[in-house]
Motif scaffolding. Structure first.
Motif, PDB file in Angstrom:
ATOM      1  N   LYS A   1     -48.602   4.765  -1.734  1.00 22.70           N
ATOM      2  CA  LYS A   1     -47.210   4.402  -1.514  1.00 22.70           C
ATOM      3  C   LYS A   1     -47.097   3.065  -0.777  1.00 22.70           C
ATOM      4  O   LYS A   1     -47.678   2.863   0.278  1.00 22.70           O
ATOM      5  CB  LYS A   1     -46.517   5.492  -0.702  1.00 22.70           C
ATOM      6  N   GLY A   2     -46.360   2.144  -1.403  1.00 23.04           N
ATOM      7  CA  GLY A   2     -46.161   0.819  -0.818  1.00 23.04           C
ATOM      8  C   GLY A   2     -47.208  -0.194  -1.208  1.00 23.04           C
ATOM      9  O   GLY A   2     -47.025  -1.401  -1.000  1.00 23.04           O
ATOM     10  N   ASP A   3     -48.311   0.252  -1.795  1.00 21.52           N
ATOM     11  CA  ASP A   3     -49.377  -0.645  -2.244  1.00 21.52           C
ATOM     12  C   ASP A   3     -49.045  -1.162  -3.642  1.00 21.52           C
ATOM     13  O   ASP A   3     -48.425  -0.462  -4.448  1.00 21.52           O
ATOM     14  CB  ASP A   3     -50.706   0.107  -2.254  1.00 21.52           C
ATOM     15  N   GLU A   4     -49.479  -2.383  -3.955  1.00 20.05           N
ATOM     16  CA  GLU A   4     -49.206  -2.938  -5.280  1.00 20.05           C
ATOM     17  C   GLU A   4     -49.883  -2.142  -6.384  1.00 20.05           C
ATOM     18  O   GLU A   4     -49.469  -2.193  -7.547  1.00 20.05           O
ATOM     19  CB  GLU A   4     -49.658  -4.400  -5.342  1.00 20.05           C
ATOM     20  N   LEU A   5     -50.929  -1.374  -6.040  1.00 12.91           N
ATOM     21  CA  LEU A   5     -51.623  -0.565  -7.032  1.00 12.91           C
ATOM     22  C   LEU A   5     -50.889   0.746  -7.357  1.00 12.91           C
ATOM     23  O   LEU A   5     -51.256   1.428  -8.319  1.00 12.91           O
ATOM     24  CB  LEU A   5     -53.040  -0.244  -6.555  1.00 12.91           C
ATOM     25  N   GLU A   6     -49.867   1.062  -6.570  1.00 13.65           N
ATOM     26  CA  GLU A   6     -49.137   2.309  -6.805  1.00 13.65           C
ATOM     27  C   GLU A   6     -48.542   2.341  -8.212  1.00 13.65           C
ATOM     28  O   GLU A   6     -48.744   3.293  -8.970  1.00 13.65           O
ATOM     29  CB  GLU A   6     -48.027   2.482  -5.765  1.00 13.65           C
ATOM     30  N   GLN A   7     -47.833   1.291  -8.572  1.00 14.45           N
ATOM     31  CA  GLN A   7     -47.196   1.262  -9.894  1.00 14.45           C
ATOM     32  C   GLN A   7     -48.220   1.138 -11.017  1.00 14.45           C
ATOM     33  O   GLN A   7     -48.016   1.662 -12.109  1.00 14.45           O
ATOM     34  CB  GLN A   7     -46.184   0.114  -9.979  1.00 14.45           C
ATOM     35  N   VAL A   8     -49.342   0.485 -10.719  1.00 14.07           N
ATOM     36  CA  VAL A   8     -50.410   0.378 -11.723  1.00 14.07           C
ATOM     37  C   VAL A   8     -50.918   1.775 -12.072  1.00 14.07           C
ATOM     38  O   VAL A   8     -51.100   2.117 -13.255  1.00 14.07           O
ATOM     39  CB  VAL A   8     -51.570  -0.503 -11.205  1.00 14.07           C
ATOM     40  N   LEU A   9     -51.124   2.595 -11.039  1.00 12.83           N
ATOM     41  CA  LEU A   9     -51.607   3.952 -11.262  1.00 12.83           C
ATOM     42  C   LEU A   9     -50.581   4.779 -12.029  1.00 12.83           C
ATOM     43  O   LEU A   9     -50.921   5.473 -12.996  1.00 12.83           O
ATOM     44  CB  LEU A   9     -51.925   4.618  -9.929  1.00 12.83           C
ATOM     45  N   ILE A  10     -49.313   4.706 -11.625  1.00 11.66           N
ATOM     46  CA  ILE A  10     -48.277   5.488 -12.289  1.00 11.66           C
ATOM     47  C   ILE A  10     -48.161   5.090 -13.760  1.00 11.66           C
ATOM     48  O   ILE A  10     -48.057   5.942 -14.647  1.00 11.66           O
ATOM     49  CB  ILE A  10     -46.922   5.312 -11.580  1.00 11.66           C
ATOM     50  N   THR A  11     -48.199   3.790 -14.021  1.00 10.94           N
ATOM     51  CA  THR A  11     -48.122   3.310 -15.407  1.00 10.94           C
ATOM     52  C   THR A  11     -49.290   3.849 -16.225  1.00 10.94           C
ATOM     53  O   THR A  11     -49.115   4.256 -17.384  1.00 10.94           O
ATOM     54  CB  THR A  11     -48.113   1.773 -15.440  1.00 10.94           C
ATOM     55  N   HIS A  12     -50.480   3.867 -15.616  1.00  8.41           N
ATOM     56  CA  HIS A  12     -51.653   4.363 -16.321  1.00  8.41           C
ATOM     57  C   HIS A  12     -51.529   5.867 -16.600  1.00  8.41           C
ATOM     58  O   HIS A  12     -51.842   6.343 -17.704  1.00  8.41           O
ATOM     59  CB  HIS A  12     -52.912   4.078 -15.504  1.00  8.41           C
ATOM     60  N   LEU A  13     -51.051   6.634 -15.612  1.00 12.71           N
ATOM     61  CA  LEU A  13     -50.894   8.073 -15.801  1.00 12.71           C
ATOM     62  C   LEU A  13     -49.883   8.401 -16.894  1.00 12.71           C
ATOM     63  O   LEU A  13     -50.021   9.393 -17.617  1.00 12.71           O
ATOM     64  CB  LEU A  13     -50.478   8.735 -14.489  1.00 12.71           C
ATOM     65  N   LYS A  14     -48.869   7.557 -17.034  1.00 11.27           N
ATOM     66  CA  LYS A  14     -47.834   7.801 -18.040  1.00 11.27           C
ATOM     67  C   LYS A  14     -48.228   7.285 -19.426  1.00 11.27           C
ATOM     68  O   LYS A  14     -47.566   7.608 -20.414  1.00 11.27           O
ATOM     69  CB  LYS A  14     -46.514   7.159 -17.617  1.00 11.27           C
ATOM     70  N   SER A  15     -49.307   6.524 -19.478  1.00 10.46           N
ATOM     71  CA  SER A  15     -49.720   5.924 -20.751  1.00 10.46           C
ATOM     72  C   SER A  15     -50.432   6.927 -21.649  1.00 10.46           C
ATOM     73  O   SER A  15     -50.691   8.066 -21.257  1.00 10.46           O
ATOM     74  CB  SER A  15     -50.649   4.737 -20.483  1.00 10.46           C
TER      75      SER A  15
END
Length: 310
Positions: free
Chosen positions: A189-203
């Motif tokens: 949470k709050g890290d720039e990698l947070e959205q990267v991980l979420i995008t990958h999980l949803k892919s």
């Protein structure tokens, strides 16, 4: 260190005689205050053995380590008074007795009690579940997940979009609907990698949310065990999990309790093999030379479901 042989076991009749002959005898009820307030032996005082301050409470009640103290608990099925005796002996008390069979044996012997037996009967450890239909409270319910690789782990939540249960006797049926769009990560949470991980999980590497935005667990044949101990699962949910367009059978153990507000609280912890639903990214069962892209096959799942009677 255990002290099983360092205290005396006495019968209800022996205790009755001791109370008549030793007015200064200290009689301790070792159960929680709500049980003591409902029913207890005449002349007893309360010090709950489950409290961290139990020994300090006894020190306040009696500073004489040689004083006669009798402890009693619930029944022969519970170690409450024996545990209390061990704690006091370890603290230096030397004249400790334990009432055999606790308050249950005292009652069965026809000896007097103070309090309300009906109120005491309601303080049961058994699971008491009311038959009927229940609707999942979406705002109060959620799924916690943990995914791991050889070097780290990530964890977060997924929300429900609906669901229901029907309870009847020892059976439970229903369904849980999951909003896969709601996947969130907590540890980044709050890290720039947070959205990267979420995008990958949803892919399409993982849950392919654009094509499969929801998951569903249908439970046609669940079983309840209303006699289970309150610290072990009392429910087996057997059904079909539809995830990422695939259906596979899923059996999980759960604990179902009913709160004072009538709401049903269902919780469960289990490991889900994601590869059974075609989620094979990073799995060594399907790919070689993964290196930093290795992802363990099992996801740790914790369900917390709150359902209101409908």
């Amino acid at each position: 260190m255990r002290h099983w042989q360092s205290f005396k076991i006495i019968s209800p009749e022996e205790l009755q005689t001791m109370l008549q002959q030793q007015p200064a005898l200290l009689l301790i009820d070792t159960l929680p205050a709500e049980h003591f307030n409902a029913i207890h032996l005449p002349g007893a005082v309360n010090a709950c053995v489950y409290d961290m301050t139990f020994v300090n409470q006894i020190n306040t009640l009696c500073r004489d380590s040689g004083a006669a103290i009798v402890l009693y608990g619930s029944s022969s099925n519970s170690l409450d008074s024996r545990t209390a005796a061990e704690k006091l002996i370890a603290d230096g008390y030397s004249n400790i007795s334990v009432l055999e069979g606790g308050i249950d044996h005292w009652r069965q012997s026809g000896l007097p009690l103070e309090g309300d037996t009906e109120t005491a009967a309601s303080l049961t450890d058994q699971y008491l579940l009311e038959d009927g239909s229940y609707k999942v409270s979406v705002p109060e319910s959620r799924i916690f997940w943990i995914g791991r690789n050889p070097n780290s782990s990530h964890y977060g939540t997924v929300l429900f979009s609906g669901g229901n249960f029907t309870l009847h006797g020892s059976s439970i049926q229903g369904s849980l609907l999951v909003d896969m769009e709601s996947i969130e990560n907590i540890n980044l949470k709050g890290d720039e990698l947070e959205q990267v991980l979420i995008t990958h999980l949803k892919s399409d590497d993982f849950f392919y949310v654009d094509v499969y935005p929801g998951a569903r667990f249908d439970i046609p044949s669940g079983r309840l065990n209303n006699q289970a101990f309150p610290t072990v699962p009392n429910c087996e949910l057997s059904g079909m999990l539809d995830l990422r367009g695939r259906q596979n059978h899923l059996n999980i153990e759960a604990t179902v309790v009913q709160g004072g507000d009538g709401k049903l609280h269902l919780s469960s912890h289990f490991e889900l093999d994601r590869t059974l639903w075609g989620i094979i990214y990073g799995s060594g069962k399907y790919y070689e030379h993964l290196g930093m892209h290795t992802v363990f096959d099992h996801i740790s799942i914790e369900l917390l479901v709150i359902a209101e009677k409908s």
